[in-house]
Design an enzyme around this catalytic site. Structure first.
Site, PDB file in Angstrom:
ATOM      1  N   CYS A  93       0.908  -1.301   0.143  1.00 13.41           N
ATOM      2  CA  CYS A  93      -0.133   0.075  -0.140  1.00 13.41           C
ATOM      3  C   CYS A  93       0.772   1.355  -0.073  1.00 13.41           C
ATOM      4  O   CYS A  93       0.462   2.447  -0.271  1.00 13.41           O
ATOM      5  CB  CYS A  93      -0.796   0.163   1.132  1.00 13.41           C
ATOM      6  SG  CYS A  93      -1.844  -1.313   1.268  1.00 13.41           S
TER       7      CYS A  93
ATOM      8  N   HIS B  16      -3.041   6.457   3.735  1.00 13.13           N
ATOM      9  CA  HIS B  16      -3.580   5.491   3.109  1.00 13.13           C
ATOM     10  C   HIS B  16      -5.007   5.261   3.973  1.00 13.13           C
ATOM     11  O   HIS B  16      -5.042   5.198   4.899  1.00 13.13           O
ATOM     12  CB  HIS B  16      -2.567   4.400   3.484  1.00 13.13           C
ATOM     13  CG  HIS B  16      -3.028   3.135   2.985  1.00 13.13           C
ATOM     14  ND1 HIS B  16      -3.689   2.846   1.895  1.00 13.13           N
ATOM     15  CD2 HIS B  16      -2.994   1.841   3.726  1.00 13.13           C
ATOM     16  CE1 HIS B  16      -4.086   1.394   1.788  1.00 13.13           C
ATOM     17  NE2 HIS B  16      -3.625   0.833   2.760  1.00 13.13           N
TER      18      HIS B  16
ATOM     19  N   ASN C  85     -10.274  -0.331   0.876  1.00 16.43           N
ATOM     20  CA  ASN C  85      -8.542  -0.399   0.672  1.00 16.43           C
ATOM     21  C   ASN C  85      -8.338  -0.455  -0.724  1.00 16.43           C
ATOM     22  O   ASN C  85      -8.319  -1.922  -1.167  1.00 16.43           O
ATOM     23  CB  ASN C  85      -8.040  -0.943   1.895  1.00 16.43           C
ATOM     24  CG  ASN C  85      -6.699  -0.904   1.744  1.00 16.43           C
ATOM     25  OD1 ASN C  85      -6.171  -0.496   0.868  1.00 16.43           O
ATOM     26  ND2 ASN C  85      -6.092  -2.046   2.591  1.00 16.43           N
TER      27      ASN C  85
HETATM   28  O1  UT7 Z   1      -3.524  -1.906   3.797  1.00 14.04           O
HETATM   29  C1  UT7 Z   1      -2.488  -2.349   4.512  1.00 14.04           C
HETATM   30  C2  UT7 Z   1      -2.542  -3.272   5.354  1.00 14.04           C
HETATM   31  N1  UT7 Z   1      -3.610  -3.665   5.913  1.00 14.04           N
HETATM   32  C3  UT7 Z   1      -4.405  -2.974   6.955  1.00 14.04           C
HETATM   33  O2  UT7 Z   1      -4.268  -1.946   7.213  1.00 14.04           O
HETATM   34  C4  UT7 Z   1      -5.242  -3.835   7.762  1.00 14.04           C
HETATM   35  C5  UT7 Z   1      -5.000  -3.134   9.321  1.00 14.04           C
HETATM   36  N2  UT7 Z   1      -6.100  -3.973  10.120  1.00 14.04           N
HETATM   37  C6  UT7 Z   1      -7.381  -3.646  10.362  1.00 14.04           C
HETATM   38  O3  UT7 Z   1      -7.808  -2.550   9.703  1.00 14.04           O
HETATM   39  C7  UT7 Z   1      -8.117  -4.360  11.060  1.00 14.04           C
HETATM   40  O4  UT7 Z   1      -7.372  -5.090  11.947  1.00 14.04           O
HETATM   41  C8  UT7 Z   1      -9.304  -5.230  10.695  1.00 14.04           C
HETATM   42  C9  UT7 Z   1     -10.260  -4.440   9.885  1.00 14.04           C
HETATM   43  C10 UT7 Z   1      -8.668  -6.112   9.456  1.00 14.04           C
HETATM   44  C11 UT7 Z   1     -10.074  -6.160  11.755  1.00 14.04           C
HETATM   45  O5  UT7 Z   1     -10.321  -5.543  12.675  1.00 14.04           O
HETATM   46  P1  UT7 Z   1     -10.095  -5.768  14.187  1.00 14.04           P
HETATM   47  O6  UT7 Z   1     -10.703  -4.720  15.038  1.00 14.04           O
HETATM   48  O7  UT7 Z   1      -8.574  -5.677  14.572  1.00 14.04           O
HETATM   49  O8  UT7 Z   1     -10.941  -7.137  14.338  1.00 14.04           O
HETATM   50  P2  UT7 Z   1     -10.167  -8.731  14.835  1.00 14.04           P
HETATM   51  O9  UT7 Z   1      -9.514  -9.111  13.548  1.00 14.04           O
HETATM   52  O10 UT7 Z   1      -9.464  -8.425  16.083  1.00 14.04           O
HETATM   53  O11 UT7 Z   1     -11.470  -9.244  14.793  1.00 14.04           O
HETATM   54  C12 UT7 Z   1     -12.440  -9.234  15.924  1.00 14.04           C
HETATM   55  C13 UT7 Z   1     -13.544 -10.222  15.842  1.00 14.04           C
HETATM   56  C14 UT7 Z   1     -12.924 -11.654  15.696  1.00 14.04           C
HETATM   57  O12 UT7 Z   1     -14.131 -12.577  16.176  1.00 14.04           O
HETATM   58  P3  UT7 Z   1     -13.733 -12.992  17.831  1.00 14.04           P
HETATM   59  O13 UT7 Z   1     -12.576 -13.622  17.539  1.00 14.04           O
HETATM   60  O14 UT7 Z   1     -13.685 -11.720  18.641  1.00 14.04           O
HETATM   61  O15 UT7 Z   1     -15.087 -13.528  18.078  1.00 14.04           O
HETATM   62  C15 UT7 Z   1     -13.229 -11.938  14.150  1.00 14.04           C
HETATM   63  O16 UT7 Z   1     -13.517 -13.246  13.926  1.00 14.04           O
HETATM   64  O17 UT7 Z   1     -14.203  -9.945  14.394  1.00 14.04           O
HETATM   65  C16 UT7 Z   1     -14.399 -11.022  13.600  1.00 14.04           C
HETATM   66  N3  UT7 Z   1     -14.345 -10.445  12.288  1.00 14.04           N
HETATM   67  C17 UT7 Z   1     -15.556 -10.210  11.506  1.00 14.04           C
HETATM   68  N4  UT7 Z   1     -16.838 -10.133  11.975  1.00 14.04           N
HETATM   69  C18 UT7 Z   1     -17.775  -9.934  11.172  1.00 14.04           C
HETATM   70  C19 UT7 Z   1     -13.347 -10.565  11.565  1.00 14.04           C
HETATM   71  N5  UT7 Z   1     -13.733 -10.283  10.103  1.00 14.04           N
HETATM   72  C20 UT7 Z   1     -14.981 -10.128  10.269  1.00 14.04           C
HETATM   73  C21 UT7 Z   1     -16.078  -9.688   9.286  1.00 14.04           C
HETATM   74  N6  UT7 Z   1     -17.395  -9.725   9.821  1.00 14.04           N
HETATM   75  N7  UT7 Z   1     -15.853  -9.122   8.164  1.00 14.04           N
END
Ligand code: UT7
Length: 332
Positions: free
Chosen positions: A117, A259, A289
């Site tokens: 990115c 970004h 993104n």
């Molecule tokens: O572009 C450059 C590189 N990439 C990034 O910038 C990504 C940076 N990271 C992020 O933006 C965030 O970490 C995400 C948006 C990817 C994820 O958000 P988060 O608040 O870090 O969520 P998490 O991965 O800690 O997941 C929290 C919960 C999990 O469930 P449990 O384990 O708490 O029950 C996931 O399984 O949310 C769940 N989850 C979802 N639920 C509904 C993950 N994806 C989804 C989804 N819909 N699409």
């Protein structure tokens, strides 16, 4: 700091996104997710999806034509093409060479940059050096991505995040009296975390095989929450370096373009920099993104809507796969 022979500036911008829109509600029908989760965790509402026939060079071409027109140069005046992408038409040759052919050009350097990115910031940084050294006069710098062809559509933690698009910029030699110019840029990488965001197969480590396809190894693997922690820190550091080096206070910045990966990351960076939130350009809700394309797309929209005007001081920052990070400070 090295002495500059010339100054570089952005002389034109353009963008292209495919027509097809995929909303959060559409995604609800595809994986176990909800509009509420996506919006509250990322700020995204919809994203664009390239057609089966469209590849990175096709999106790049559309954006490039607009940028060339905006820069008021003839296509043949371009003397270098850099395409920032991690979703090229082919592993080789470079998408830049394919774009060069599409534009009817030849006889000058054309190459791709794979910095995730942060790709467009890396590419703009390189273009800046070539212009400042007097080697070239007009560089076509593109950020383009079709990551929807690389996501695992059954992995809800990644498939909701990405969209397709291209942003193009013409980076040109500035006249002596021109106030528009690049002021500074910083790029960096921390390869210790290269495996947090990766397309595992398709290269020389894991060549394409039946097993690699069945194991979904050609799709995007990302440990989102680990990257999240690096994102704000690395973008903040990249911004601090250029502000300090140029003795500038954050309040003198007219616009911040970061970004567009997550609204929470954008807000956290804005807060840490202590910049007025009205100065932060955001379009994540419309395009999600688009990786290397987010900054040039946001820049083009802001320039065309006359939000960013001639003479405005603009700070840009990005982070991505690698893990890479970088910033760019310029006067439009
Ligand atoms: O572009 C450059 C590189 N990439 C990034 O910038 C990504 C940076 N990271 C992020 O933006 C965030 O970490 C995400 C948006 C990817 C994820 O958000 P988060 O608040 O870090 O969520 P998490 O991965 O800690 O997941 C929290 C919960 C999990 O469930 P449990 O384990 O708490 O029950 C996931 O399984 O949310 C769940 N989850 C979802 N639920 C509904 C993950 N994806 C989804 C989804 N819909 N699409």
């Amino acid at each position: 700091m090295l002495t500059k022979e010339y100054h570089a500036k952005i002389s034109g911008t353009g963008m292209y996104v495919p027509d097809k829109i995929l909303t959060n509600y559409d995604l609800e029908k595809m994986v176990d997710t909800s509009d509420e989760w996506i919006k509250s965790r990322t700020g995204m509402s919809e994203r664009r999806i390239a057609s089966k026939e469209q590849a990175a060079s096709d999106l790049s071409y559309e954006a490039a034509v607009k940028a060339i027109e905006a820069a008021r140069i003839k296509t043949k005046e371009i003397d270098m093409i850099i395409v920032a992408t991690i979703s090229p038409d082919h592993p080789f040759p470079s998408t830049a060479c394919i774009l060069q052919k599409k534009l009817g050009l030849k006889g000058f350097p054309a190459f791709d940059i794979a910095a995730g990115c942060t790709g467009w910031i890396y590419a703009a940084n390189i273009a800046k050096q070539y212009i400042e050294n007097g080697i070239v006069s007009n560089v076509l710098v593109i950020g383009v991505e079709i990551l929807t062809k690389l996501v695992n559509w059954s992995d809800r933690s990644t498939c909701v995040l990405f969209g397709d698009g291209a942003g193009a910029t013409i980076i040109s030699r500035a006249d002596e009296k021109d106030i528009s110019r690049f002021i500074d840029s910083e790029i960096s990488a921390d390869g210790t975390h290269y495996d947090l965001l990766i397309q595992n197969a398709g290269g020389s480590r894991i060549p394409a095989s039946k097993e690699s396809v069945e194991g979904n190894l050609h799709t995007i693997y990302m440990e989102g929450n680990k990257i999240f922690k690096h994102a704000v820190k690395s973008m903040y550091q990249a911004c601090e370096v250029v502000l300090k080096r140029n003795h500038l206070d954050v309040h003198s910045i007219d616009w911040l373009i970061t970004h567009q990966a997550n609204m929470r990351i954008i807000n956290a960076l804005g807060k840490k920099l202590n910049i007025d939130e009205k100065k932060v350009i955001v379009n994540i809700e419309k395009y999600a993104n688009t990786s290397a394309a987010t900054i040039p797309i946001a820049l083009d929209e802001a320039v065309r809507s006359k939000k960013i005007r001639h003479g405005d001081l603009v700070l840009m920052a990005s982070f991505g796969a690698g893990l890479t990070s970088g910033s760019l400070l310029l006067r439009m």
